[in-house]
Scaffold this motif. Structure first.
Motif, short mmCIF file in Angstrom:
data_model
loop_
_atom_site.label_atom_id
_atom_site.label_comp_id
_atom_site.label_asym_id
_atom_site.label_seq_id
_atom_site.Cartn_x
_atom_site.Cartn_y
_atom_site.Cartn_z
N PHE A 162 4.41 8.46 -3.98
CA PHE A 162 3.27 8.68 -5.57
C PHE A 162 2.17 7.53 -4.79
CE2 PHE A 162 1.72 4.56 -8.23
CZ PHE A 162 1.35 5.05 -9.25
N SER A 163 1.64 7.10 -3.73
CA SER A 163 0.68 6.35 -2.43
C SER A 163 1.23 6.23 -1.48
CB SER A 163 0.22 6.10 -3.87
OG SER A 163 0.12 4.33 -3.41
N GLU A 164 -0.46 5.98 -0.98
CA GLU A 164 -0.66 5.89 0.81
C GLU A 164 0.18 4.23 0.43
OE1 GLU A 164 -3.75 6.80 3.07
OE2 GLU A 164 -4.09 8.85 2.56
N ASP A 165 -0.31 3.40 0.00
CA ASP A 165 0.49 2.23 -0.72
C ASP A 165 2.05 1.64 -0.81
OD1 ASP A 165 -3.02 1.70 0.52
OD2 ASP A 165 -3.29 1.14 -1.77
N HIS A 166 1.80 3.13 -1.32
CA HIS A 166 4.34 3.07 -1.90
C HIS A 166 4.76 3.22 -0.20
CE1 HIS A 166 2.79 2.26 -5.76
NE2 HIS A 166 3.92 1.67 -6.47
N ALA A 167 4.20 4.40 -0.07
CA ALA A 167 4.71 4.58 1.46
C ALA A 167 4.63 3.62 2.66
CB ALA A 167 3.52 5.90 1.97
N GLU A 168 3.65 3.13 2.76
CA GLU A 168 3.11 1.82 3.88
C GLU A 168 4.49 0.70 3.26
OE1 GLU A 168 -0.55 -0.28 5.01
OE2 GLU A 168 -1.04 0.61 4.51
N PHE A 169 3.66 0.52 1.56
CA PHE A 169 5.32 -0.69 1.82
C PHE A 169 6.37 -0.58 1.88
CE2 PHE A 169 7.17 -3.18 -1.07
CZ PHE A 169 7.17 -4.56 -0.94
N ILE A 170 6.90 0.82 1.64
CA ILE A 170 8.34 0.99 1.78
C ILE A 170 7.97 1.32 3.00
CG2 ILE A 170 10.07 2.97 1.68
CD1 ILE A 170 8.37 3.87 -0.86
N ALA A 171 7.37 1.40 4.20
CA ALA A 171 8.09 1.34 5.65
C ALA A 171 7.91 -0.03 5.99
CB ALA A 171 7.01 1.97 6.31
N GLU A 172 7.53 -1.12 5.74
CA GLU A 172 7.33 -2.19 6.20
C GLU A 172 8.51 -3.13 5.43
OE1 GLU A 172 3.00 -3.70 5.14
OE2 GLU A 172 2.69 -3.13 6.62
N HIS A 173 9.19 -2.42 3.95
CA HIS A 173 10.37 -3.64 3.85
C HIS A 173 11.06 -2.19 3.44
CE1 HIS A 173 6.21 -5.74 2.03
NE2 HIS A 173 7.26 -6.56 2.57
N HIS A 174 11.98 -2.51 4.76
CA HIS A 174 13.53 -1.94 4.88
C HIS A 174 14.15 -2.48 3.53
CE1 HIS A 174 12.36 -0.38 8.67
NE2 HIS A 174 11.70 -1.77 8.98
N ASP A 175 14.52 -2.87 3.01
CA ASP A 175 15.14 -3.08 1.36
C ASP A 175 15.03 -2.38 0.13
OD1 ASP A 175 13.01 -4.86 1.37
OD2 ASP A 175 14.21 -6.75 0.10
N VAL A 176 13.72 -1.59 -0.07
CA VAL A 176 13.61 -0.71 -0.58
C VAL A 176 13.81 0.16 -1.03
CG1 VAL A 176 11.13 -0.05 -1.86
CG2 VAL A 176 10.90 -2.00 -1.56
N LEU A 177 14.54 0.55 -2.30
CA LEU A 177 14.97 2.34 -1.55
C LEU A 177 14.38 3.30 -2.23
CD1 LEU A 177 18.62 1.30 -3.15
CD2 LEU A 177 18.24 1.51 -0.52
N THR A 178 14.36 4.57 -1.93
CA THR A 178 13.66 5.50 -1.94
C THR A 178 14.73 6.68 -2.87
OG1 THR A 178 13.73 6.50 -0.13
CG2 THR A 178 11.58 5.48 -0.23
N GLU A 179 16.17 6.19 -3.08
CA GLU A 179 16.87 7.31 -3.88
C GLU A 179 18.29 6.32 -4.21
OE1 GLU A 179 20.31 9.54 -1.34
OE2 GLU A 179 17.60 10.25 -1.57
#
Length: 109
Positions: free
Chosen positions: A50-67
């Motif tokens: 979705f965005s670079e900010d989203h990708a960074e947030f996901i990388a920093e928060h391992h509890d966020v799911l991408t599927e």
């Protein structure tokens, strides 16, 4: 399987009983709907593309799911849209029998 007193149960059977769930990558719907939560435990789903900010947030928060598992062919008010409700894999494992779900896999997008 989770018991009847499980804190995650909040009347979801009215819209999820007998549903078909499709395992797939989460994709943001638009600028105003760029994340979702599991219908049971509230785990967050985000789209890393979705965005670079989203990708960074996901990388920093391992509890966020991408599927996860999206409900197919159902939405509020009797609609037949896909991907309105999302469920994380642990909750699918805990509740699939109780809710009599059909589980499908799709190829990664």
């Amino acid at each position: 399987m989770a018991g009847t007193g499980d804190w995650r149960l909040r009347g979801q059977e009215k819209h999820l009983q007998g549903a078909t769930l499709v395992r797939k990558p989460y994709r943001a719907k638009d600028e105003s709907w760029e994340h979702d939560h599991c219908e049971f435990c509230w785990t967050k789903f985000m789209d890393p593309t979705f965005s670079e900010d989203h990708a960074e947030f996901i990388a920093e928060h391992h509890d966020v799911l991408t599927e996860g598992f999206a409900v197919s062919g159902r939405s509020p008010n009797g609609g037949t849209d896909d991907d309105y409700w999302w469920i994380c894999p642990p909750c699918v494992a805990d509740f699939s029998q109780r809710f009599a779900w059909t589980l499908l896999d799709v190829a990664p997008q």
